[in-house]
Design an enzyme around this catalytic site. Structure first.
Site, mmCIF file in Angstrom:
data_model
loop_
_atom_site.group_PDB
_atom_site.id
_atom_site.type_symbol
_atom_site.label_atom_id
_atom_site.label_comp_id
_atom_site.label_asym_id
_atom_site.label_seq_id
_atom_site.Cartn_x
_atom_site.Cartn_y
_atom_site.Cartn_z
ATOM 1 N N LYS A 165 -4.206 -11.261 -3.813
ATOM 2 C CA LYS A 165 -4.179 -10.104 -2.919
ATOM 3 C C LYS A 165 -3.441 -10.532 -1.664
ATOM 4 O O LYS A 165 -3.851 -11.463 -0.974
ATOM 5 C CB LYS A 165 -5.592 -9.654 -2.586
ATOM 6 C CG LYS A 165 -5.611 -8.536 -1.560
ATOM 7 C CD LYS A 165 -6.979 -7.953 -1.410
ATOM 8 C CE LYS A 165 -6.978 -6.848 -0.382
ATOM 9 N NZ LYS A 165 -8.300 -6.245 -0.261
ATOM 10 N N LYS A 195 -2.106 -7.551 -6.236
ATOM 11 C CA LYS A 195 -2.108 -6.406 -5.328
ATOM 12 C C LYS A 195 -1.354 -6.727 -4.059
ATOM 13 O O LYS A 195 -1.583 -7.804 -3.507
ATOM 14 C CB LYS A 195 -3.573 -6.099 -5.023
ATOM 15 C CG LYS A 195 -3.812 -5.115 -3.938
ATOM 16 C CD LYS A 195 -5.286 -4.987 -3.739
ATOM 17 C CE LYS A 195 -5.511 -4.069 -2.573
ATOM 18 N NZ LYS A 195 -6.897 -3.936 -2.262
HETATM 19 C C1 PBG Z 1 -10.958 -3.962 0.685
HETATM 20 C C2 PBG Z 1 -9.818 -3.343 0.004
HETATM 21 C C3 PBG Z 1 -8.596 -2.911 0.524
HETATM 22 C C4 PBG Z 1 -7.926 -2.299 -0.513
HETATM 23 C C5 PBG Z 1 -8.724 -2.392 -1.647
HETATM 24 N N1 PBG Z 1 -9.873 -3.063 -1.312
HETATM 25 C C6 PBG Z 1 -8.054 -2.939 1.905
HETATM 26 C C7 PBG Z 1 -7.869 -4.178 2.621
HETATM 27 O O1 PBG Z 1 -7.998 -5.287 2.099
HETATM 28 O O2 PBG Z 1 -7.615 -4.070 3.820
HETATM 29 C C8 PBG Z 1 -6.597 -1.618 -0.391
HETATM 30 C C9 PBG Z 1 -6.301 -0.613 -1.453
HETATM 31 C C10 PBG Z 1 -5.187 0.310 -1.136
HETATM 32 O O3 PBG Z 1 -4.465 0.163 -0.126
HETATM 33 O O4 PBG Z 1 -4.998 1.233 -1.933
HETATM 34 N N2 PBG Z 1 -10.942 -5.316 0.878
#
Ligand code: PBG
Length: 346
Positions: free
Chosen positions: A216, A269
């Site tokens: 991520k 992601k």
């Molecule tokens: C929470 C999380 C996030 C997303 C999914 N889980 C945001 C972040 O890490 O700030 C983002 C998903 C999206 O932008 O569609 N940790």
């Protein structure tokens, strides 16, 4: 043809060229829809798609999210209608996020762990009404903390890895008690897959799966999601836990660790800027691989489509197909319903 035209168009003059023999003409396999379908390497099915759901407290609530056209926060009753639609379109998986009011947020995200919070109510109700649906939930503290970080923060603003693991495992345990199928830790703390697995197993939840947000990235693409949950940061950034967009090898280390720690699925992601990461992880693991086409990626398409600059249907089909082609078995997408409809009509 006048001699002037001939001069301007010399190639035309040479056509047809009977002597031209090509050893292979790849266009032969593109000449009709039927042949193209025969040779298609990647196909999309509604059951490849995971549909995110934003849930709010209350009854008969539906709050559109301005930066995410066609996506709303909904109360549990309205969410049930939505899941029924998804189910009838062949979509078999959802991932739940809850938006809680700011007065329930605190420094440690304690609402995430409170027995029978909105998240657990949603899981219980969805599982009861749609037992065949795979229900996932995001495991991270950011929608519950007043600072918007995914972990426990010390007075100096440092995100505490090991202390956060305890909270994530407890959050996972609460979700398991409520009937979750798969927990999806999205926090990027070190060692959380092993820790969550251990806590789930020792409490008898050996059947609850873990889909790990393995790679991520600290991306600028999460803005609309943070609008949706009101989880914008009050200080700093997420660069001490989410990955540097410049790094690929580090993603392979994360993938190897998550696999060794017992993850059942790995996820990359955002998706589109990281197709190389997907392709590389695909080569080193036999685990199912997921990709998250995130809120900002979705918003870019929808905003351009609203201006008439792009065709949203075509772009979303192409994008999601490309994500699968790069190596994803399943795709988290805000366009799941739209895609499922397109799949049936194409
Ligand atoms: C929470 C999380 C996030 C997303 C999914 N889980 C945001 C972040 O890490 O700030 C983002 C998903 C999206 O932008 O569609 N940790």
């Amino acid at each position: 043809m006048s001699s002037k035209q001939q001069l301007l168009n010399p190639i035309r003059q040479q056509e047809p060229t009977p002597s031209l023999t090509l050893s292979r003409r790849p266009r032969r396999n593109r000449q009709s829809a039927a042949i193209r379908a025969l040779v298609r390497e990647t196909t999309l099915h509604p059951c490849d798609l995971v549909n995110p759901l934003f849930i709010v407290d209350g009854c008969d609530e539906e709050q559109p999210i301005a930066s995410m056209p066609d996506v709303s926060r909904k109360s549990i009753d309205r969410t049930l209608q939505e899941v029924e639609d998804l189910y009838s379109l062949g979509i078999r998986a959802v991932v739940i996020f809850t938006k809680i009011s700011s007065d329930l947020k605190d420094n440690t995200g304690s609402e995430a762990l409170r027995p029978n919070n909105l998240m657990q109510q949603a899981i219980r109700t969805l599982k009861k009404e749609f037992p065949e649906m795979c229900i996932m939930t995001d495991i991270a503290l950011d929608p519950f903390t007043d600072h918007g970080h995914d972990g426990i923060v010390d007075p100096e603003g440092k995100i505490l890895n090991d202390k956060t693991l305890e909270a994530l495992a407890e959050m996972s345990l609460r979700a398991a008690e409520a009937g979750i199928d798969i927990v999806a830790p999205s926090d990027m703390m070190d060692g959380r897959v092993a820790y969550i697995r251990h806590v789930l197993d020792t409490n008898g939840f050996t059947d609850v799966g873990i889909l790990s947000y393995t790679a991520k990235y600290a991306s600028a693409m999460y803005g609309p999601f943070r609008d949706a949950l009101g989880s914008s940061l009050s200080f700093g950034d997420k660069k001490t836990y989410q990955m540097d967009p410049a790094n690929a090898r580090e993603a392979l280390i994360e993938a190897a660790l998550d696999e060794a720690e017992g993850a059942d699925f790995l996820l990359v992601k955002p998706a589109l800027h990281y197709l190389d990461i997907l392709a590389r992880i695909r080569q080193i693991t036999h685990l199912p691989l997921a990709a998250y086409h995130v809120s900002g990626e979705y918003a870019m398409v929808m905003a351009a489509a609203e201006k008439g600059w792009l065709d949203a249907d075509d772009v979303l089909m192409e994008t999601t197909t490309a994500i699968k082609r790069a190596g994803a078995d399943l795709v988290f997408t805000y366009a799941a319903k739209r895609l499922a409809k397109l799949i049936y009509t194409s």
